[in-house]
Design an enzyme around this catalytic site. Structure first.
Site, mmCIF file in Angstrom:
data_model
loop_
_atom_site.group_PDB
_atom_site.id
_atom_site.type_symbol
_atom_site.label_atom_id
_atom_site.label_comp_id
_atom_site.label_asym_id
_atom_site.label_seq_id
_atom_site.Cartn_x
_atom_site.Cartn_y
_atom_site.Cartn_z
ATOM 1 N N ARG A 1 43.248 72.224 75.410
ATOM 2 C CA ARG A 1 43.801 73.083 74.178
ATOM 3 C C ARG A 1 45.252 73.322 74.207
ATOM 4 O O ARG A 1 45.864 73.394 73.145
ATOM 5 C CB ARG A 1 42.878 74.322 74.154
ATOM 6 C CG ARG A 1 41.472 74.108 74.097
ATOM 7 C CD ARG A 1 40.979 75.475 73.445
ATOM 8 N NE ARG A 1 39.931 75.589 74.319
ATOM 9 C CZ ARG A 1 38.637 76.499 74.037
ATOM 10 N NH1 ARG A 1 38.806 77.261 72.639
ATOM 11 N NH2 ARG A 1 37.813 76.870 74.527
ATOM 12 N N ASP B 1 42.532 70.478 69.968
ATOM 13 C CA ASP B 1 41.255 71.424 69.754
ATOM 14 C C ASP B 1 40.384 70.710 69.086
ATOM 15 O O ASP B 1 40.455 70.049 68.090
ATOM 16 C CB ASP B 1 41.836 72.973 69.156
ATOM 17 C CG ASP B 1 40.889 73.998 69.391
ATOM 18 O OD1 ASP B 1 39.805 73.788 68.755
ATOM 19 O OD2 ASP B 1 41.405 74.977 69.913
ATOM 20 N N LEU B 2 39.153 71.312 69.250
ATOM 21 C CA LEU B 2 37.944 70.983 68.420
ATOM 22 C C LEU B 2 37.926 71.008 67.051
ATOM 23 O O LEU B 2 37.298 70.339 66.169
ATOM 24 C CB LEU B 2 36.688 71.253 69.291
ATOM 25 C CG LEU B 2 36.244 70.583 70.609
ATOM 26 C CD1 LEU B 2 35.202 71.498 71.188
ATOM 27 C CD2 LEU B 2 35.939 69.183 70.843
ATOM 28 N N TYR C 1 23.111 77.703 71.945
ATOM 29 C CA TYR C 1 23.507 76.431 72.699
ATOM 30 C C TYR C 1 22.448 75.240 72.373
ATOM 31 O O TYR C 1 23.227 74.271 71.795
ATOM 32 C CB TYR C 1 23.684 76.663 73.922
ATOM 33 C CG TYR C 1 24.092 75.682 74.914
ATOM 34 C CD1 TYR C 1 25.553 75.144 74.762
ATOM 35 C CD2 TYR C 1 23.355 74.873 75.645
ATOM 36 C CE1 TYR C 1 25.995 73.764 75.157
ATOM 37 C CE2 TYR C 1 23.781 73.788 76.303
ATOM 38 C CZ TYR C 1 24.900 73.132 76.384
ATOM 39 O OH TYR C 1 25.368 72.288 76.917
ATOM 40 N N LYS D 1 23.905 71.829 70.344
ATOM 41 C CA LYS D 1 24.125 70.486 71.009
ATOM 42 C C LYS D 1 23.239 69.253 70.031
ATOM 43 O O LYS D 1 23.429 68.323 69.865
ATOM 44 C CB LYS D 1 23.413 70.448 72.439
ATOM 45 C CG LYS D 1 24.340 71.288 73.431
ATOM 46 C CD LYS D 1 25.841 70.682 73.423
ATOM 47 C CE LYS D 1 26.041 69.413 74.307
ATOM 48 N NZ LYS D 1 27.476 69.070 74.249
ATOM 49 N N PRO E 1 22.574 65.404 79.956
ATOM 50 C CA PRO E 1 22.370 66.042 81.273
ATOM 51 C C PRO E 1 21.161 67.141 81.161
ATOM 52 O O PRO E 1 21.347 68.028 80.190
ATOM 53 C CB PRO E 1 23.563 66.531 81.812
ATOM 54 C CG PRO E 1 24.743 65.901 80.797
ATOM 55 C CD PRO E 1 24.191 65.832 79.446
ATOM 56 N N LEU F 1 20.622 70.806 83.944
ATOM 57 C CA LEU F 1 21.626 71.853 84.399
ATOM 58 C C LEU F 1 22.381 71.071 85.612
ATOM 59 O O LEU F 1 22.020 70.438 86.518
ATOM 60 C CB LEU F 1 21.040 72.845 85.177
ATOM 61 C CG LEU F 1 21.860 74.035 85.559
ATOM 62 C CD1 LEU F 1 22.196 74.999 84.339
ATOM 63 C CD2 LEU F 1 21.269 74.904 86.416
ATOM 64 N N VAL F 2 23.786 71.004 85.177
ATOM 65 C CA VAL F 2 24.635 70.456 86.152
ATOM 66 C C VAL F 2 25.417 71.417 87.137
ATOM 67 O O VAL F 2 25.861 72.292 86.859
ATOM 68 C CB VAL F 2 25.871 70.069 85.550
ATOM 69 C CG1 VAL F 2 27.067 69.083 86.162
ATOM 70 C CG2 VAL F 2 25.466 69.012 84.283
ATOM 71 N N SER G 1 27.132 76.482 84.226
ATOM 72 C CA SER G 1 26.002 76.383 84.757
ATOM 73 C C SER G 1 25.801 76.519 86.136
ATOM 74 O O SER G 1 24.787 76.782 86.755
ATOM 75 C CB SER G 1 25.757 74.774 84.518
ATOM 76 O OG SER G 1 26.865 73.973 84.953
#
Ligand code: NAP
Length: 338
Positions: free
Chosen positions: A34, A59-60, A153, A157, A182, A184-185, A197
Site C-alpha cells: 500500500r 491499494d485495492l 469474511y 471471498k 486454501p 486455514l493457513v 490465521s
C-alpha cells in the site's frame, strides 16, 4: 518456465513465501504494497535477491499504480485481500476491497496482455451457508453469501471470486484465471506481522484461551500454499479451474494434542479442558468476535485437495509438521512467551 510475475500484497503472509519460491525458481518478481514506506521492512524479512524484486505502491480500492505494476508482466498472482483478526465494523470493509481489488487486478492484467492470473480465493468461498448435514466440500461447491450463517469474511471471498469469474467470462478476452482456495493457513512466520490465521496457534500456546472450543478447520502449510500458487501460474490447460489447498480437517482439541505431544514443556499453557458449545453461545451474546464463529460450533468442513493432487501433482506436508513448525517459529521470534 519463468517470466515476470506481479504478486499483489507483498507484505502478506502467503505472498512472502510465494515471492521467495518464485525468485528461487528464476522468476523476476514485482509486488504491490500500500505504501512504499514499508519496502525496506518487507525486503528485510523476505531476504531474497533484491535485484529480482521490485515494489510498486497500489491499494485495492484505487486505480493508482496498477498500470505501472502490471505492464510488462506475463503472469499475476493476486493475493491481496483483507483478512481480519476479529470482528469488522461493517462487512463492506472486507467486501469492497476484496471484490474491487480482484476486478482491478484482472482489468489491469488484461490491459497489460498478461497470460494468466492466479487469484487466492479460499475454502470460505466453498464451504459456508450449506445445510448442517454436509461435511465434505469440493471445488464444485459454492458458499451462499446470502445465508445468515455466512460471516463477513466468507461473504467477501465468495463475492470476490464470483465477481472475478463473471468479469473474466464477460470481459477477460484472452486472459486466463485460476483460483487457489486454501483452508486455514499455518506454518512458520517470516515476520512479526503474520496473518490472522496464525493467531489460533498463538492463542493456544500463550494460554489465552479458557479452554478448547468445539471448532475445527482444514490445516494447510503456507509453504505448500505458495507452492500451489507457483504450480497454478504455468500448468497448461487449467484455465478457469479452482484448486482447494487443504490438508485434513482438525478440531482445536486435536491441534492442542499435537502441540502437547510434540512440544513438551513449551506447550504447558495449552489448554486441556474442552469448552461446551453452549458456553460459546452465551459468550457470543456479549462478544461480537465470538458471535462470528458460533456457526462453526460442532461443524465439520472437510475440503480434500484431491484435484490439486491429481492435476498439479501437489502433495501437502502432514498437518502435524505444520502445527509444530508454526509453534516453534512463534516461540523463536518471541511472539509468544511459553
Ligand atoms: P495477510 O498476511 O493478512 O495478507 C493480506 C495482504 O492483503 C496484505 O499484504 C495486506 O496489506 C493486503 N491488503 C489488505 N487490504 C488491502 C488494501 N485495501 N489494499 C492493498 N492491499 C491490501 O493474509 P494472508 O493469509 O497472506 O492472505 C493472503 C490471501 O490469502 C488473501 O486473499 C486471503 O483471503 C487468502 N486466504 C488466506 C487464508 C489464511 O488462512 N491465511 C486462507 C484462505 C485464503 P497490508 O500489509 O498493507 O495490510
Amino acid at each position: 518456465m519463468a517470466g515476470t510475475v506481479l504478486v499483489t500484497g507483498g507484505s502478506g503472509y502467503i505472498a512472502g513465501f510465494t515471492i521467495r519460491q518464485l525468485i528461487a525458481e528464476g522468476w523476476t518478481v514485482r509486488t504491490t504494497i500500500r505504501s512504499l514506506s514499508r519496502e525496506a521492512e518487507v525486503r528485510g524479512w523476505l531476504g531474497v535477491d533484491n535485484d529480482r524484486l521490485s515494489f510498486f505502491a497500489a491499494d485495492l480500492i484505487s486505480d493508482d499504480g496498477w498500470a505501472e505494476a502490471s505492464t510488462g508482466c506475463s503472469h499475476v498472482a493476486h493475493l491481496a485481500s483483507p483478512l481480519p483478526a476479529g470482528a469488522v465494523k461493517h462487512e463492506d470493509d472486507l467486501i469492497v476491497p476484496a471484490r474491487e481489488g480482484a476486478l482491478r487486478a484482472l482489468r489491469f492484467a488484461r490491459d497489460a496482455a498478461v497470460q494468466r492470473v492466479v487469484m487466492t480465493s479460499s475454502v470460505a468461498a466453498i464451504a459456508y451457508g450449506h445445510p448442517p448435514g454436509q461435511t465434505t466440500f469440493t471445488e464444485a461447491d459454492w458458499s451462499d453469501p446470502a445465508a445468515a450463517s455466512t460471516g463477513a469474511y466468507p461473504r467477501s471471498k465468495t463475492i470476490a471470486e464470483r465477481a472475478a469469474r463473471d468479469w473474466i467470462a464477460a470481459e477477460g478476452g484472452a486472459l486466463e484465471m485460476v483460483t487457489v482456495n486454501p483452508s486455514l493457513v499455518l506454518g512458520p512466520v517470516l515476520a512479526p506481522d503474520f496473518s490472522a490465521s496464525v493467531e489460533v496457534i498463538k492463542r493456544l500456546l500463550s494460554g489465552s484461551l479458557p479452554g478448547l472450543p468445539p471448532l475445527g478447520f482444514g490445516v494447510v502449510d503456507v509453504r505448500d500454499v505458495a507452492d500451489l500458487h507457483v504450480r497454478a501460474l504455468t500448468a497448461p490447460g487449467i484455465a478457469g479451474e479452482r484448486f482447494i489447498a487443504s490438508g485434513r480437517f482438525m478440531t482445536m482439541a486435536a491441534v492442542a494434542q499435537v502441540l502437547r505431544d510434540r512440544l513438551g514443556d513449551q506447550a504447558a499453557k495449552v489448554p486441556t479442558r474442552r469448552l461446551p458449545g453452549w458456553v460459546l453461545r452465551v459468550v457470543a451474546l456479549f462478544d461480537p468476535m465470538v458471535r462470528q464463529i458460533t456457526g462453526e460450533i460442532g461443524r465439520t468442513r472437510a475440503t480434500p485437495a484431491t484435484h490439486a493432487h491429481d492435476v498439479l501433482g501437489w502433495t501437502p506436508r502432514p498437518a502435524e509438521e505444520t502445527i509444530v513448525d508454526t509453534a516453534e517459529s512463534l516461540i523463536e521470534r518471541g511472539v509468544v512467551k511459553v
